[in-house]
Motif scaffolding. Sequence first.
Motif, PDB file in Angstrom:
ATOM      1  N   LEU A 125       6.357 -16.804  -4.332  1.00  0.00           N
ATOM      2  CA  LEU A 125       5.425 -15.446  -4.179  1.00  0.00           C
ATOM      3  C   LEU A 125       6.315 -14.383  -3.563  1.00  0.00           C
ATOM      4  CD1 LEU A 125       1.783 -16.607  -3.164  1.00  0.00           C
ATOM      5  CD2 LEU A 125       3.071 -16.042  -5.799  1.00  0.00           C
ATOM      6  N   GLU A 126       7.223 -14.984  -2.522  1.00  0.00           N
ATOM      7  CA  GLU A 126       7.945 -14.013  -1.678  1.00  0.00           C
ATOM      8  C   GLU A 126       8.919 -13.190  -2.617  1.00  0.00           C
ATOM      9  OE1 GLU A 126      10.120 -16.259   1.005  1.00  0.00           O
ATOM     10  OE2 GLU A 126       8.515 -15.551   2.686  1.00  0.00           O
ATOM     11  N   GLY A 127       8.873 -11.560  -2.603  1.00  0.00           N
ATOM     12  CA  GLY A 127      10.031 -10.900  -3.123  1.00  0.00           C
ATOM     13  C   GLY A 127       9.380 -10.494  -4.474  1.00  0.00           C
ATOM     14  N   LYS A 128       8.109 -10.743  -5.057  1.00  0.00           N
ATOM     15  CA  LYS A 128       7.570 -10.614  -6.129  1.00  0.00           C
ATOM     16  C   LYS A 128       7.125  -9.267  -6.198  1.00  0.00           C
ATOM     17  CE  LYS A 128       8.062 -14.509  -8.138  1.00  0.00           C
ATOM     18  NZ  LYS A 128       9.261 -14.732  -9.186  1.00  0.00           N
TER      19      LYS A 128
ATOM     20  N   ALA B 266       4.017  -7.467  -0.391  1.00  0.00           N
ATOM     21  CA  ALA B 266       4.662  -6.832   1.183  1.00  0.00           C
ATOM     22  C   ALA B 266       5.216  -8.079   2.067  1.00  0.00           C
ATOM     23  CB  ALA B 266       3.491  -6.065   1.720  1.00  0.00           C
ATOM     24  N   GLN B 267       4.321  -8.966   2.034  1.00  0.00           N
ATOM     25  CA  GLN B 267       4.635 -10.345   3.087  1.00  0.00           C
ATOM     26  C   GLN B 267       3.626 -11.342   2.733  1.00  0.00           C
ATOM     27  OE1 GLN B 267       3.272  -9.224   6.872  1.00  0.00           O
ATOM     28  NE2 GLN B 267       4.652 -10.923   7.790  1.00  0.00           N
ATOM     29  N   VAL B 268       4.187 -12.340   2.661  1.00  0.00           N
ATOM     30  CA  VAL B 268       3.509 -13.874   2.582  1.00  0.00           C
ATOM     31  C   VAL B 268       3.499 -14.491   3.851  1.00  0.00           C
ATOM     32  CG1 VAL B 268       3.378 -15.945   1.227  1.00  0.00           C
ATOM     33  CG2 VAL B 268       4.382 -13.927   0.124  1.00  0.00           C
ATOM     34  N   MET B 269       2.452 -14.946   4.445  1.00  0.00           N
ATOM     35  CA  MET B 269       2.314 -15.340   5.599  1.00  0.00           C
ATOM     36  C   MET B 269       1.354 -16.834   5.620  1.00  0.00           C
ATOM     37  SD  MET B 269       0.645 -14.089   9.186  1.00  0.00           S
ATOM     38  CE  MET B 269       1.899 -12.707   9.121  1.00  0.00           C
ATOM     39  N   ASP B 270       1.733 -17.929   6.189  1.00  0.00           N
ATOM     40  CA  ASP B 270       1.051 -19.037   6.339  1.00  0.00           C
ATOM     41  C   ASP B 270       0.431 -19.214   7.512  1.00  0.00           C
ATOM     42  OD1 ASP B 270       0.293 -21.556   5.731  1.00  0.00           O
ATOM     43  OD2 ASP B 270       2.038 -22.615   6.746  1.00  0.00           O
ATOM     44  N   GLN B 271      -1.122 -19.442   7.475  1.00  0.00           N
ATOM     45  CA  GLN B 271      -1.667 -19.358   8.779  1.00  0.00           C
ATOM     46  C   GLN B 271      -1.360 -20.496   9.729  1.00  0.00           C
ATOM     47  OE1 GLN B 271      -5.728 -19.279   7.526  1.00  0.00           O
ATOM     48  NE2 GLN B 271      -5.586 -17.043   7.125  1.00  0.00           N
TER      49      GLN B 271
ATOM     50  N   CYS C  84       8.425  -3.197  -0.421  1.00  0.00           N
ATOM     51  CA  CYS C  84       7.240  -2.277  -1.112  1.00  0.00           C
ATOM     52  C   CYS C  84       8.009  -0.858  -1.326  1.00  0.00           C
ATOM     53  CB  CYS C  84       6.190  -2.022  -0.259  1.00  0.00           C
ATOM     54  SG  CYS C  84       5.353  -3.446  -0.014  1.00  0.00           S
ATOM     55  N   LYS C  85       8.810  -0.263  -0.652  1.00  0.00           N
ATOM     56  CA  LYS C  85       9.707   0.919  -0.866  1.00  0.00           C
ATOM     57  C   LYS C  85       8.974   2.082  -0.835  1.00  0.00           C
ATOM     58  CE  LYS C  85      13.400  -1.264  -3.332  1.00  0.00           C
ATOM     59  NZ  LYS C  85      14.237  -1.253  -4.604  1.00  0.00           N
ATOM     60  N   GLY C  86       7.680   2.004  -0.056  1.00  0.00           N
ATOM     61  CA  GLY C  86       6.723   3.095   0.018  1.00  0.00           C
ATOM     62  C   GLY C  86       5.714   3.089  -1.032  1.00  0.00           C
TER      63      GLY C  86
ATOM     64  N   THR D 299       0.913  -1.162   0.074  1.00  0.00           N
ATOM     65  CA  THR D 299      -0.070   0.112  -0.001  1.00  0.00           C
ATOM     66  C   THR D 299       0.987   1.211   0.037  1.00  0.00           C
ATOM     67  OG1 THR D 299      -0.028  -0.198   2.465  1.00  0.00           O
ATOM     68  CG2 THR D 299      -1.827  -1.359   1.306  1.00  0.00           C
ATOM     69  N   LYS D 300       0.235   2.523  -0.345  1.00  0.00           N
ATOM     70  CA  LYS D 300       1.043   3.490  -0.266  1.00  0.00           C
ATOM     71  C   LYS D 300       1.609   3.958   1.197  1.00  0.00           C
ATOM     72  CE  LYS D 300       0.986   8.395  -1.825  1.00  0.00           C
ATOM     73  NZ  LYS D 300       0.009   9.470  -2.385  1.00  0.00           N
ATOM     74  N   GLY D 301       2.840   3.995   1.312  1.00  0.00           N
ATOM     75  CA  GLY D 301       3.507   4.533   2.285  1.00  0.00           C
ATOM     76  C   GLY D 301       3.927   3.306   3.313  1.00  0.00           C
TER      77      GLY D 301
END
Length: 302
Positions: free
Chosen positions: A150-153, A157-162, A72-74, A64-66
């Motif tokens: 998917l990571e780093g694409k 921002a983040q990939v999380m496994d429940q 993400c680099k903002g 997301t923005k910011g």
Amino acid sequence: MRANFIFSEVWIGLRRNLTMTIAVIITVAVGMAMLGAGLMINAQVGMMKGYWNDKVEVSVFLCTKGSAMDTCKGKEITKTQTDQLQQLIKSTPGVKEVFYEDQAAAYQNFQKLYSSNKALVTATKVEDMPPSFRVKVADPKNYQSIIQALEGKPGVAQVMDQAQLIGPFFQLLDKLAFYALAVAIILVLAAALLIGNTVRLSAFNRRRETGIMRLVGASNLYIQLPFVMEGVIAGLIGGVFAAIILIVTKVFLFEELGPFLGDGTAQLGWNDVAQTITITMLIGVVICVLASFVTLRRYLRV
């Protein structure tokens, strides 16, 4: 006539060793209750794993923005990146379904989840919630390949496994079940030794009567039967008390935790409790019978 004699001998044995009999009943009740609790916890853990494994998802949170995430680099993810990422997820082996959750839907879910914390809900805005992809995997145990893909694409921002969130909870339950069964086994062994001592004392107190019975030709089974029945009675009474403890445990523990475990398919039912009670009562009676037979073979010699 023989039945009257056997029952009278059983009554005499129970009356003479009343204190030891009560100790046997209490030990059997506690041991079988612990064993039953361990079995119930194991069954509950198995149900919960089956329930939650089917619902485990990989959450792909988008930029997301910011955003403060380094990846993400903002910058906010673009529509093109979102479409490309969705196609990549669908084409990844092991992916069963993909659902896109925008910021509005994420905020609604957040409100439902934290409805009890009004201050947090009030302070949070729709813009604070990141959009995401909810990925259902075909095999809940094989999700690492999806995360790595998917990571780093761009735009991720983040990939999380429940599974990482509920994994420690399941490990805690597994340890609890293991320790409960370990303590139960120790108590069962203590019950077997206590039953054996009770039978030995009863046989010693009635050694004259059993000696006369052996001399007049009574069989070993006929002599041993009163002692075995004493153990069976103590085991049954202890099993009944253990059943009461397990029913109370179901009502005041498992029923109270039920809403936090999932829907009805993930909760321990009364059929499972009845099965556990049956198993523990049978084990209690078998232990009493075996302890009586083993002890009598060693000490009942005239």
